[in-house]
Scaffold this active site. Structure first.
Site, PDB file in Angstrom:
ATOM      1  N   GLU A 285      45.164  33.317  32.127  1.00 31.59           N
ATOM      2  CA  GLU A 285      46.351  34.098  32.514  1.00 31.59           C
ATOM      3  C   GLU A 285      46.663  33.952  33.997  1.00 31.59           C
ATOM      4  OE1 GLU A 285      47.100  37.852  29.479  1.00 31.59           O
ATOM      5  OE2 GLU A 285      46.345  38.286  31.454  1.00 31.59           O
ATOM      6  N   HIS A 306      26.499  20.771  18.024  1.00 29.59           N
ATOM      7  CA  HIS A 306      26.589  20.269  16.655  1.00 29.59           C
ATOM      8  C   HIS A 306      28.011  20.385  16.121  1.00 29.59           C
ATOM      9  CE1 HIS A 306      22.164  19.971  16.379  1.00 29.59           C
ATOM     10  NE2 HIS A 306      22.263  20.864  17.344  1.00 29.59           N
ATOM     11  N   LYS A 420      56.176  38.841  22.552  1.00 28.86           N
ATOM     12  CA  LYS A 420      56.491  40.257  22.304  1.00 28.86           C
ATOM     13  C   LYS A 420      57.965  40.399  21.939  1.00 28.86           C
ATOM     14  CE  LYS A 420      53.073  41.974  25.579  1.00 28.86           C
ATOM     15  NZ  LYS A 420      52.854  42.586  26.870  1.00 28.86           N
TER      16      LYS A 420
HETATM   17  O1  PA5 Z   1      45.569  40.913  32.204  1.00 33.22           O
HETATM   18  C1  PA5 Z   1      46.507  41.534  31.752  1.00 33.22           C
HETATM   19  O2  PA5 Z   1      47.298  42.117  32.510  1.00 33.22           O
HETATM   20  C2  PA5 Z   1      46.746  41.644  30.262  1.00 33.22           C
HETATM   21  O3  PA5 Z   1      45.890  40.866  29.539  1.00 33.22           O
HETATM   22  C3  PA5 Z   1      46.584  43.092  29.848  1.00 33.22           C
HETATM   23  O4  PA5 Z   1      45.305  43.516  30.198  1.00 33.22           O
HETATM   24  C4  PA5 Z   1      46.806  43.298  28.365  1.00 33.22           C
HETATM   25  O5  PA5 Z   1      48.056  42.802  27.999  1.00 33.22           O
HETATM   26  C5  PA5 Z   1      46.718  44.775  28.009  1.00 33.22           C
HETATM   27  O6  PA5 Z   1      47.648  45.503  28.735  1.00 33.22           O
HETATM   28  P1  PA5 Z   1      47.595  47.077  28.816  1.00 33.22           P
HETATM   29  O7  PA5 Z   1      46.349  47.470  29.494  1.00 33.22           O
HETATM   30  O8  PA5 Z   1      48.800  47.436  29.614  1.00 33.22           O
HETATM   31  O9  PA5 Z   1      47.668  47.609  27.409  1.00 33.22           O
END
Ligand code: PA5
Length: 443
Positions: A285, A306, A420
């Site tokens: 990310e 393996h 989303k």
């Molecule tokens: O790193 C990030 O920002 C995302 O992976 C969030 O942690 C994830 O989408 C969950 O978001 P939230 O804590 O707002 O539910």
């Protein structure tokens, strides 16, 4: 903790002085707070800013959940899930569920998927067991955990009544915004705050990770101490030669610029498998944007030799590997001699499994380097709270440095919105009418 890069992984790729300077400049940028995404740098000095009162408050809340529940269901996804899952797995007996007696409540996870079977089977598994829940969402609006929470909240209220339910539900969320914050305030749940300036994937050392871990019996104070030591060891004024986060970031970028587009993180200890998953989110990310980024992949060894071993040894040469190497295991198992020796393994008699595992590790490393896969090794003495805390911070710091070296904003995630939008359009969410029409026309 030690980082072994084997002369830039014996790849023939030089770590230039310019690259070292770049890494140090990126580290300085993180500390100055003047780079891209600088409103999300709260994690940089987080370990040293956690005081005893914060640890005590988390431990106190954990103690009240521990006293009430056999099973604590921890609801969250992405950065609100992976850190706790990773550390808990690393710190817990691999077969805890099968032990007759448990020292700590079992922590189960929900809201990291929308699978009906997963949640149905989880609820079925906890029938007859006392339950509580920690719901974690920074935005407070993420669909997956919100659905799971709606169902688990209902189950808790049905079992214990609304009043008692309040003491069995804890929310970890934003200090002011989001549906979860509103609900927690309205219902009177205990809450912990995720700081505004700490993004999800950097939040394992906030209550997001610390509360579930304290419930699961992890010594969070020691874990934060480990992270704090690494914060000091990778600070702005620590020279490149001593700064392992800067070194790791520099080596990754040197390899990437020389065509190594995929990094495989692996370990010979299966209980570190979910550290890989946490790391994949952190790097995926943070770096995968603007058409750039090292693709983070993982293996668990020796199992994956393996399956993925063939590709790693012999497939497209766009890979490099980083191995988390554990020096000392917690247990001792010795291979015994066998009078028939039908399996031909008597040459190993008297050896600890760990010695054999280590030779596998060394043999694989040499084979992969020979096969054109540069190898780095992160050495930790043993798996404990301090080393894991240090490891997490090491990776976070290196991720920030590496992202800046790559020329991206490591602290946003614009790419996660696309799915989303489509999902809401397909589900006819109010406000998505136009998108709904457009997407259905494509089907
Ligand atoms: O790193 C990030 O920002 C995302 O992976 C969030 O942690 C994830 O989408 C969950 O978001 P939230 O804590 O707002 O539910």
């Amino acid at each position: 903790m030690k980082l072994v890069t084997l002369d830039t992984c014996k790849s023939g790729i030089e770590l230039s002085e310019e690259l070292k300077r770049e890494a140090m400049a990126a580290n300085a940028l993180l500390h100055a707070g003047t780079g891209a995404g600088n409103d999300f740098l709260g994690w940089v000095n987080l370990p040293s800013s956690i005081d005893k009162a914060q640890i005590d408050a988390i431990n106190e809340c954990a103690a009240s959940l521990r006293a009430k529940a056999d099973v604590v269901i921890c609801i969250g996804i992405g950065g609100s899930y992976l850190g706790a899952k990773a550390v808990l797995d690393a710190m817990t007996n691999s077969f805890e569920l099968f032990r007759a007696k448990h020292d700590n409540p079992i922590v189960l996870f929900a809201g990291q998927n929308i699978s009906e079977d997963y949640l149905a089977e989880l609820l079925d598994a906890v029938k007859g067991l006392s339950i509580a829940t920690i719901v974690i969402s920074k935005s407070g609006t993420t669909t997956e955990p919100a659905i799971a929470f709606r169902i688990i909240k209902e189950e808790i209220e049905r079992r214990y009544g609304k009043e008692e339910a309040k003491s069995r539900i804890v929310a970890v969320t934003d200090k002011a915004r989001g549906a979860l914050k509103t609900l927690a305030t309205d219902e009177g749940y205990a809450t912990f705050v995720i700081p505004d300036n700490v993004g999800g994937r950097f939040s394992v050392l906030t209550p997001v990770g610390l509360l579930p871990l304290a419930v699961g019996g992890v010594d969070i104070e020691a874990m934060v101490e480990g992270a704090k030591a690494m914060e000091e060891a990778t600070a702005e004024d620590v020279a490149f030669e001593d700064n392992i986060s800067a070194q790791y970031a520099a080596v990754r970028n040197a390899l990437y610029r020389n065509g190594k587009k995929i990094e495989i993180l692996g370990s010979y200890e299966p209980k570190l498998q979910n550290i890989n998953e946490w790391w994949k989110q952190l790097y995926g990310e943070s770096e995968g944007k603007d058409g750039k980024g090292i693709f983070p992949a993982s293996v668990t060894l020796t199992a994956d030799l393996h399956s993925m071993g063939q590709y790693i040894q012999d497939g497209e040469r766009s890979l490099f590997e980083t191995i988390i190497s554990v020096a000392t295991p917690a247990h001792t198992v010795v291979v015994e001699s066998d009078s028939a020796n039908l399996d031909g393994l008597n040459f190993l008699a008297g050896k600890r499994m760990h010695e054999i595992n280590k030779m596998a590790e060394l043999g694989v490393q040499l084979a992969h380097v020979d096969g054109g896969v540069p190898n780095m090794r992160i050495e930790i003495e043993s798996i404990n709270e301090r080393t894991i805390g240090a490891l997490l911070y090491f990776f976070e710091k290196a991720c920030g440095i590496s992202g800046y070296m790559l020329g991206v904003n490591p602290f946003n995630q614009p790419g996660v919105e696309a799915y989303k939008k489509n999902m809401f359009a397909l589900l006819d969410k109010p406000g998505y009418e136009e998108e709904s029409k457009a997407i259905k026309a494509r089907l």
